[in-house]
Design an enzyme around this catalytic site. Sequence first.
Site, PDB file in Angstrom:
ATOM      1  N   GLN A   1       6.667   3.934   3.862  1.00 44.31           N
ATOM      2  CA  GLN A   1       5.132   3.675   4.025  1.00 44.31           C
ATOM      3  C   GLN A   1       5.601   1.883   4.564  1.00 44.31           C
ATOM      4  O   GLN A   1       4.697   2.532   5.142  1.00 44.31           O
ATOM      5  CB  GLN A   1       4.852   3.255   2.557  1.00 44.31           C
ATOM      6  CG  GLN A   1       3.984   3.226   2.136  1.00 44.31           C
ATOM      7  CD  GLN A   1       3.184   4.868   2.025  1.00 44.31           C
ATOM      8  OE1 GLN A   1       3.804   5.586   1.212  1.00 44.31           O
ATOM      9  NE2 GLN A   1       2.165   4.961   2.594  1.00 44.31           N
ATOM     10  N   LYS A  22       5.403   3.416   8.266  1.00 44.54           N
ATOM     11  CA  LYS A  22       4.811   4.253   8.522  1.00 44.54           C
ATOM     12  C   LYS A  22       3.324   3.263   8.915  1.00 44.54           C
ATOM     13  O   LYS A  22       2.259   3.377   9.560  1.00 44.54           O
ATOM     14  CB  LYS A  22       4.405   5.070   7.534  1.00 44.54           C
ATOM     15  CG  LYS A  22       2.929   6.461   7.680  1.00 44.54           C
ATOM     16  CD  LYS A  22       2.818   6.902   6.296  1.00 44.54           C
ATOM     17  CE  LYS A  22       4.035   7.640   5.493  1.00 44.54           C
ATOM     18  NZ  LYS A  22       3.533   8.390   4.463  1.00 44.54           N
ATOM     19  N   LYS A  57       0.644  -0.697   0.430  1.00 43.28           N
ATOM     20  CA  LYS A  57      -0.314   0.190   0.218  1.00 43.28           C
ATOM     21  C   LYS A  57       0.825   1.437  -0.186  1.00 43.28           C
ATOM     22  O   LYS A  57       1.905   1.457   0.824  1.00 43.28           O
ATOM     23  CB  LYS A  57      -0.995   0.219   1.279  1.00 43.28           C
ATOM     24  CG  LYS A  57      -2.174   1.114   1.274  1.00 43.28           C
ATOM     25  CD  LYS A  57      -2.959   1.167   0.338  1.00 43.28           C
ATOM     26  CE  LYS A  57      -4.140   1.975   0.432  1.00 43.28           C
ATOM     27  NZ  LYS A  57      -3.319   3.135  -0.757  1.00 43.28           N
ATOM     28  N   SER A 107      -7.501   6.122   3.844  1.00 42.57           N
ATOM     29  CA  SER A 107      -7.443   4.442   2.568  1.00 42.57           C
ATOM     30  C   SER A 107      -7.106   3.340   2.646  1.00 42.57           C
ATOM     31  O   SER A 107      -8.168   2.411   2.141  1.00 42.57           O
ATOM     32  CB  SER A 107      -5.517   4.736   1.993  1.00 42.57           C
ATOM     33  OG  SER A 107      -5.724   5.944   1.000  1.00 42.57           O
ATOM     34  N   LYS A 117       5.086   1.644  -3.183  1.00 47.51           N
ATOM     35  CA  LYS A 117       5.066   3.671  -3.326  1.00 47.51           C
ATOM     36  C   LYS A 117       5.496   2.734  -5.141  1.00 47.51           C
ATOM     37  O   LYS A 117       6.573   2.208  -5.556  1.00 47.51           O
ATOM     38  CB  LYS A 117       6.139   3.911  -2.667  1.00 47.51           C
ATOM     39  CG  LYS A 117       5.541   5.227  -2.961  1.00 47.51           C
ATOM     40  CD  LYS A 117       5.315   5.731  -2.171  1.00 47.51           C
ATOM     41  CE  LYS A 117       4.415   7.108  -2.281  1.00 47.51           C
ATOM     42  NZ  LYS A 117       3.875   8.026  -1.122  1.00 47.51           N
ATOM     43  N   GLY A 140      -2.804   8.239  -4.664  1.00 46.72           N
ATOM     44  CA  GLY A 140      -2.441   9.188  -4.989  1.00 46.72           C
ATOM     45  C   GLY A 140      -0.789   9.779  -3.887  1.00 46.72           C
ATOM     46  O   GLY A 140      -0.380   9.282  -2.986  1.00 46.72           O
ATOM     47  N   ASP A 141      -1.156  10.834  -4.196  1.00 44.71           N
ATOM     48  CA  ASP A 141       0.863  11.136  -3.476  1.00 44.71           C
ATOM     49  C   ASP A 141       1.351  12.266  -4.870  1.00 44.71           C
ATOM     50  O   ASP A 141       0.489  13.598  -5.587  1.00 44.71           O
ATOM     51  CB  ASP A 141       2.340  10.169  -4.231  1.00 44.71           C
ATOM     52  CG  ASP A 141       3.455  11.575  -2.582  1.00 44.71           C
ATOM     53  OD1 ASP A 141       3.286  10.642  -1.902  1.00 44.71           O
ATOM     54  OD2 ASP A 141       4.161  11.918  -3.818  1.00 44.71           O
ATOM     55  N   THR A 177      -5.072  13.604   5.603  1.00 46.44           N
ATOM     56  CA  THR A 177      -3.601  13.316   5.799  1.00 46.44           C
ATOM     57  C   THR A 177      -3.122  14.910   6.203  1.00 46.44           C
ATOM     58  O   THR A 177      -2.224  14.771   7.210  1.00 46.44           O
ATOM     59  CB  THR A 177      -2.307  13.268   4.609  1.00 46.44           C
ATOM     60  OG1 THR A 177      -3.083  12.416   3.035  1.00 46.44           O
ATOM     61  CG2 THR A 177      -0.995  13.141   4.480  1.00 46.44           C
ATOM     62  N   ASN A 234      -2.593  18.731  -2.002  1.00 46.16           N
ATOM     63  CA  ASN A 234      -3.527  17.898  -1.124  1.00 46.16           C
ATOM     64  C   ASN A 234      -2.913  17.784   0.646  1.00 46.16           C
ATOM     65  O   ASN A 234      -4.454  18.623   1.382  1.00 46.16           O
ATOM     66  CB  ASN A 234      -3.368  16.672  -0.999  1.00 46.16           C
ATOM     67  CG  ASN A 234      -4.688  15.535  -0.881  1.00 46.16           C
ATOM     68  OD1 ASN A 234      -3.991  15.626   0.586  1.00 46.16           O
ATOM     69  ND2 ASN A 234      -5.809  16.154  -0.784  1.00 46.16           N
TER      70      ASN A 234
HETATM   71  P1  NDP Z   1       0.592  17.974  -4.368  1.00 46.89           P
HETATM   72  O1  NDP Z   1       0.958  17.437  -5.907  1.00 46.89           O
HETATM   73  O2  NDP Z   1      -0.879  18.469  -4.495  1.00 46.89           O
HETATM   74  O3  NDP Z   1       0.694  18.731  -2.975  1.00 46.89           O
HETATM   75  C1  NDP Z   1       2.573  19.033  -4.065  1.00 46.89           C
HETATM   76  C2  NDP Z   1       2.785  20.231  -3.412  1.00 46.89           C
HETATM   77  O4  NDP Z   1       4.227  20.982  -2.939  1.00 46.89           O
HETATM   78  C3  NDP Z   1       2.600  21.410  -4.293  1.00 46.89           C
HETATM   79  O5  NDP Z   1       2.372  23.000  -4.322  1.00 46.89           O
HETATM   80  C4  NDP Z   1       3.832  21.651  -5.142  1.00 46.89           C
HETATM   81  O6  NDP Z   1       4.335  23.068  -5.629  1.00 46.89           O
HETATM   82  C5  NDP Z   1       4.715  22.048  -4.182  1.00 46.89           C
HETATM   83  N1  NDP Z   1       5.975  20.786  -3.873  1.00 46.89           N
HETATM   84  C6  NDP Z   1       6.588  19.415  -4.965  1.00 46.89           C
HETATM   85  N2  NDP Z   1       7.711  19.391  -5.195  1.00 46.89           N
HETATM   86  C7  NDP Z   1       8.425  20.303  -4.732  1.00 46.89           C
HETATM   87  C8  NDP Z   1      10.043  21.041  -5.156  1.00 46.89           C
HETATM   88  N3  NDP Z   1      10.315  20.025  -6.024  1.00 46.89           N
HETATM   89  N4  NDP Z   1      10.298  22.084  -5.200  1.00 46.89           N
HETATM   90  C9  NDP Z   1       8.941  23.307  -4.079  1.00 46.89           C
HETATM   91  N5  NDP Z   1       7.534  22.344  -4.093  1.00 46.89           N
HETATM   92  C10 NDP Z   1       7.340  21.621  -4.557  1.00 46.89           C
HETATM   93  O7  NDP Z   1       1.199  16.678  -3.119  1.00 46.89           O
HETATM   94  P2  NDP Z   1       0.591  16.299  -1.938  1.00 46.89           P
HETATM   95  O8  NDP Z   1       0.333  17.140  -0.660  1.00 46.89           O
HETATM   96  O9  NDP Z   1       0.214  15.081  -1.779  1.00 46.89           O
HETATM   97  O10 NDP Z   1       1.804  15.815  -1.458  1.00 46.89           O
HETATM   98  C11 NDP Z   1       3.188  16.795  -0.449  1.00 46.89           C
HETATM   99  C12 NDP Z   1       3.915  16.048   0.750  1.00 46.89           C
HETATM  100  O11 NDP Z   1       3.588  14.780   1.490  1.00 46.89           O
HETATM  101  C13 NDP Z   1       4.754  15.045  -0.566  1.00 46.89           C
HETATM  102  O12 NDP Z   1       6.191  14.881  -0.108  1.00 46.89           O
HETATM  103  C14 NDP Z   1       4.190  13.583  -0.598  1.00 46.89           C
HETATM  104  O13 NDP Z   1       4.861  12.003  -0.168  1.00 46.89           O
HETATM  105  C15 NDP Z   1       3.626  13.693   1.510  1.00 46.89           C
HETATM  106  N6  NDP Z   1       2.299  12.735   1.383  1.00 46.89           N
HETATM  107  C16 NDP Z   1       1.464  13.056   0.570  1.00 46.89           C
HETATM  108  C17 NDP Z   1       0.462  12.089   1.342  1.00 46.89           C
HETATM  109  C18 NDP Z   1      -1.255  12.088   0.596  1.00 46.89           C
HETATM  110  O14 NDP Z   1      -2.037  11.682   1.276  1.00 46.89           O
HETATM  111  N7  NDP Z   1      -1.154  12.359  -0.233  1.00 46.89           N
HETATM  112  C19 NDP Z   1      -0.038  11.423   2.492  1.00 46.89           C
HETATM  113  C20 NDP Z   1       1.102  11.515   3.236  1.00 46.89           C
HETATM  114  C21 NDP Z   1       2.490  11.982   3.265  1.00 46.89           C
HETATM  115  P3  NDP Z   1       3.145  23.122  -7.086  1.00 46.89           P
HETATM  116  O15 NDP Z   1       1.862  23.121  -6.858  1.00 46.89           O
HETATM  117  O16 NDP Z   1       4.289  24.327  -7.770  1.00 46.89           O
HETATM  118  O17 NDP Z   1       3.285  21.810  -8.044  1.00 46.89           O
HETATM  119  O1  2IT Z   2       2.942   8.972   1.760  1.00 47.09           O
HETATM  120  C1  2IT Z   2       1.371   8.230   1.970  1.00 47.09           C
HETATM  121  O2  2IT Z   2       1.534   7.848   2.903  1.00 47.09           O
HETATM  122  C2  2IT Z   2       0.643   8.577   0.900  1.00 47.09           C
HETATM  123  N1  2IT Z   2       0.792   9.520  -0.449  1.00 47.09           N
HETATM  124  C3  2IT Z   2      -0.702   7.468   0.988  1.00 47.09           C
HETATM  125  C4  2IT Z   2      -1.089   6.200   0.575  1.00 47.09           C
HETATM  126  C5  2IT Z   2      -1.827   6.017   0.664  1.00 47.09           C
HETATM  127  O3  2IT Z   2      -1.664   4.968  -0.333  1.00 47.09           O
HETATM  128  O4  2IT Z   2      -2.998   6.617   0.483  1.00 47.09           O
END
Ligand code: NDP
Ligand code: 2IT
Length: 453
Positions: A113, A116, A92, A385, A128, A167-168, A211, A242
């Site tokens: 992961q 976690k 997952k 999830s 992943k 997603g990520d 998240t 997100n």
């Molecule tokens: P999104 O794609 O929704 O958002 C990512 C945000 O971070 C965007 O605003 C993006 O900018 C910015 N960003 C991404 N990469 C860079 C970079 N290299 N430099 C500067 N800004 C950056 O992703 P998420 O919100 O889903 O994920 C954010 C973090 O949280 C990641 O580390 C992910 O692994 C982690 N995460 C996500 C989970 C989930 O459920 N989605 C769960 C647990 C952890 P821009 O808008 O310009 O692209």
């Molecule tokens: O980093 C993370 O935990 C995620 N991107 C979410 C993983 C998931 O399966 O919901």
Amino acid sequence: MDAKAYTEKILTSIRECSPGQTEFYQAATEVFESLVPLLEEEKRYQEHSILERIVLPERTIIFRVTWMDDSNTIRTNLGYRVQFNSTLGPYKGGLRFHPSVNLGIVKFLGFEQIFKNALTNLQIGGGKGGSNFNPKGKSDAEVMRFCQAFMNELHRHIGQTRDVPAGDIGVGAREIGYLFGQYKLLTAHFEGIVTGKGIGWGGSFGRREATGYGSVYFAEHILNQHGDEIKGKRCAVSGAGNVATYTIEKLHSMGAIPISCSDSRGTIHHPKGIDVKTLKAIKEVGRESLAKYAELHPDATYIPLHNYPEGGHAVWTLPCDVAFPSATQNELNFVDAKNLVANGCILVNEGANMPTTPDAYEYLRAHGVLFGPAKAANAGGVAVSQLEMAQNASMQRWSFAEVDTRLFGIMKNIFDTAYATSKEFGDEGNLLMGANIAGFRKVADAMIDEGAV
Ligand code: NDP
Ligand code: 2IT
């Protein structure tokens, strides 16, 4: 061999057999350093070669993705799915679409992961995936054709009891929809093979928010332990996707003041509090630059990326009580840690995966800043999830309130487990160590039970 030498031996071996995977070594080093006190006490992990096994993915799939852009040019990308560890349940973990994606990044994320997911106490293994595809500037039709091409290969390797992506970065509701649709077309089965699905077709209420909301709940649990609360705190948040958006939304509802957000081009500072409606309209709906936010809110300041201070990031120069790094790995470095301490920050809570560099973490710790480590603090997403998988399997639908109540309880349980484990190993309140040991122990014990596989 003593515990420290054992961890060093394995870290050397992964450097030798997987050269250049910098982020993966970083993640493995952090976990292994935390594990030394446990490995000293419990020799059986070494006897069962647990470290040797846990750093190797059970299966790594790398594939070509061929798709057609809007000008009918054939384009190619690399696709990845690292099925890291299935000891506790089906693999997952999310899919990341970003130009920086490579095997080392996917392995770091997959490795994190495993632990976690173990901390959530739910039956999910770790995996992943992703691609170096850049969704920026692509039309909806191009994103759809890419997702379909990606699933043309991935569908052979996933399944609701086998591997369930989500997603990520760069993969949200739109991409999950296209991926799900193509899986259904290829297999003729309507099954919960991804999470983060739309509410109308098998998704769970509360997954989108999970998240970010979970991250704020975790911060609240840390502060409560110290006789404090999130209410009234000025919070610097990075990211505008997100995780950041729903962190900001929850901070508002708990009476805190989220003063910032940022994207890959710049930072917004809005001292009276980020307006969530505007943020969603610009980023979630419009997929535009945050520069627009300052046009709509003249009392907010936009700091473009090139104006970042020497070696640091603008968002961490803002005076705040709590920092929520919620964008990407290594986005909070040593210079940033110094700025946060100088400005009186009392807690760093990691919404992103591995956002704090090791030297920044050491500096924060040395200066008494509380710390919510990513594996624990951002586990709310994957936890919900799993609740989505549970609802799919039982053909039920739970209300938003039901899911949110479960999420709150899961985050409390993760906090309590990490805290109790830190105490057990003589460093009360060291949640990084507590989370790493607690997650590892759960997986390692089950690996021993399941035998040499
Ligand atoms: P999104 O794609 O929704 O958002 C990512 C945000 O971070 C965007 O605003 C993006 O900018 C910015 N960003 C991404 N990469 C860079 C970079 N290299 N430099 C500067 N800004 C950056 O992703 P998420 O919100 O889903 O994920 C954010 C973090 O949280 C990641 O580390 C992910 O692994 C982690 N995460 C996500 C989970 C989930 O459920 N989605 C769960 C647990 C952890 P821009 O808008 O310009 O692209
Ligand atoms: O980093 C993370 O935990 C995620 N991107 C979410 C993983 C998931 O399966 O919901």
